[in-house]
Design a protein around this motif. Sequence first.
Motif, PDB file in Angstrom:
ATOM      1  N   ARG A 294       0.838  -1.208   0.000  1.00 18.22           N
ATOM      2  CA  ARG A 294       0.000   0.000   0.000  1.00 18.22           C
ATOM      3  C   ARG A 294       0.870   1.255   0.000  1.00 18.22           C
ATOM      4  O   ARG A 294       2.054   1.209   0.336  1.00 18.22           O
ATOM      5  N   ILE A 295       0.255   2.353  -0.389  1.00  9.14           N
ATOM      6  CA  ILE A 295       0.880   3.681  -0.348  1.00  9.14           C
ATOM      7  C   ILE A 295      -0.048   4.600   0.441  1.00  9.14           C
ATOM      8  O   ILE A 295      -1.228   4.723   0.103  1.00  9.14           O
ATOM      9  N   GLU A 296       0.461   5.220   1.480  1.00  6.43           N
ATOM     10  CA  GLU A 296      -0.313   6.148   2.302  1.00  6.43           C
ATOM     11  C   GLU A 296       0.293   7.541   2.177  1.00  6.43           C
ATOM     12  O   GLU A 296       1.489   7.725   2.427  1.00  6.43           O
ATOM     13  N   ILE A 297      -0.519   8.505   1.781  1.00  7.36           N
ATOM     14  CA  ILE A 297      -0.022   9.865   1.556  1.00  7.36           C
ATOM     15  C   ILE A 297      -0.788  10.843   2.436  1.00  7.36           C
ATOM     16  O   ILE A 297      -2.019  10.883   2.412  1.00  7.36           O
ATOM     17  N   LEU A 298      -0.045  11.624   3.196  1.00  6.95           N
ATOM     18  CA  LEU A 298      -0.606  12.689   4.025  1.00  6.95           C
ATOM     19  C   LEU A 298       0.041  13.992   3.589  1.00  6.95           C
ATOM     20  O   LEU A 298       1.274  14.080   3.498  1.00  6.95           O
TER      21      LEU A 298
END
Length: 397
Positions: free
Chosen positions: A39-43
């Motif tokens: 997964r890729i999590e972007i904030l």
Amino acid sequence: MIRDIFFDNVKLSYGCTEPVAVGLSVAIAKDYLKGELNRIEILMDRNTYKNGLEVGIPGTHLHGFEIAAALAYLIGKSEFGLEVFKNVTGEIVSKAYEMKDKVSVKYENEIRLHIKTKVVGDNEVLVEITDSHDNVSRIVVDGNEILNTQSSVNFKKEGAKAVTLNEIFDYVQKPDEDVLELVRKATEYNIEISEIGLNTDGNFGRVLDGIPRYVAAGVDQRMSGALLPVMTVAGSGNQGISCIVPVSKVADDLGVSQEKKEKAVLLSILVTIYVKAYTGTLTPICGAGSIASAGASAGIVFLNDGSYEQIKNAINNVLATLFGMTCDGAKRSCSLKASIGTQMALNSAKLALNGTNIPCGNGFAARDVEETIRRLEVLTNSLGNFDEDVINFIGHC
């Protein structure tokens, strides 16, 4: 110093720089990832988020940070920098669309540009970008920090604020040759996308008139996701088009020498960078419409042999008129704001060359343009709630 400021703020990019910055963070994280992607999590900060919601992703007919991140994972390379999307193809777009559900995107109520991208496979990689779109400030792999330069907050902004307009004017008279070489390339790239836009059905520029049509055409083509290089200025390709194209076109109309044309474009670029240093990289104010047009007005006065005082008055005229033009995210209608800015740049130059200027005390206009610019910083900071509120409307009819 001005040479360094120029090269820090003038860079080639494919596509809107906010999705590009997110793509770059993914490409860098991929260099450290082990195993298959989970997964890729972007904030990200609210301004970056605002600018990526509706803008076209290069080489696609799609928009959104999810597709941008997926594309960057598939074909992005960290060494490409802001050109991370330059190898997008139709086949890759289809693959990216299939994997975009692995990407989650959230924003936090932070004002400065700040992207935190976590890529998870057999290990976990965190990449942070702060303050400018390609300033990688932190990399963490499985909890081990391998890069941390976050102490350099706003280094480019403060550097540009350390000079004065008079110093910029003096530098333009005798610029470095490598600076002029990049000016030439910037002009070629940004004129090219404008001309392509004018030959594209449905482009806004096709139905407008005069020099503003070229600016509108280039910005619309870029915001629509054209896979074309654009030279950015102070973090924005729209600003690059808006401060370079009108000056180049006026120079051609006047028939001035190539040397004078290049110096005028350089002046426009440097004034844009200087003003943006006070308002910030990402703000509630439209940079292409109100800031780059101030740079363009300076370049146009220069082409007409105006004095330093007349150049300053032209800048003042634009800023005092258009500063209230807001930024409600990157999208096709940015082209129309930019076209308005271009028309005002032409008007302001004409006013300044004829000694007719906005009087000091009219609104926030000061007698000294340097003071007007300092006031812009105060006024920009006063619009703190705008970005948070406008996000709720973007994409909703």
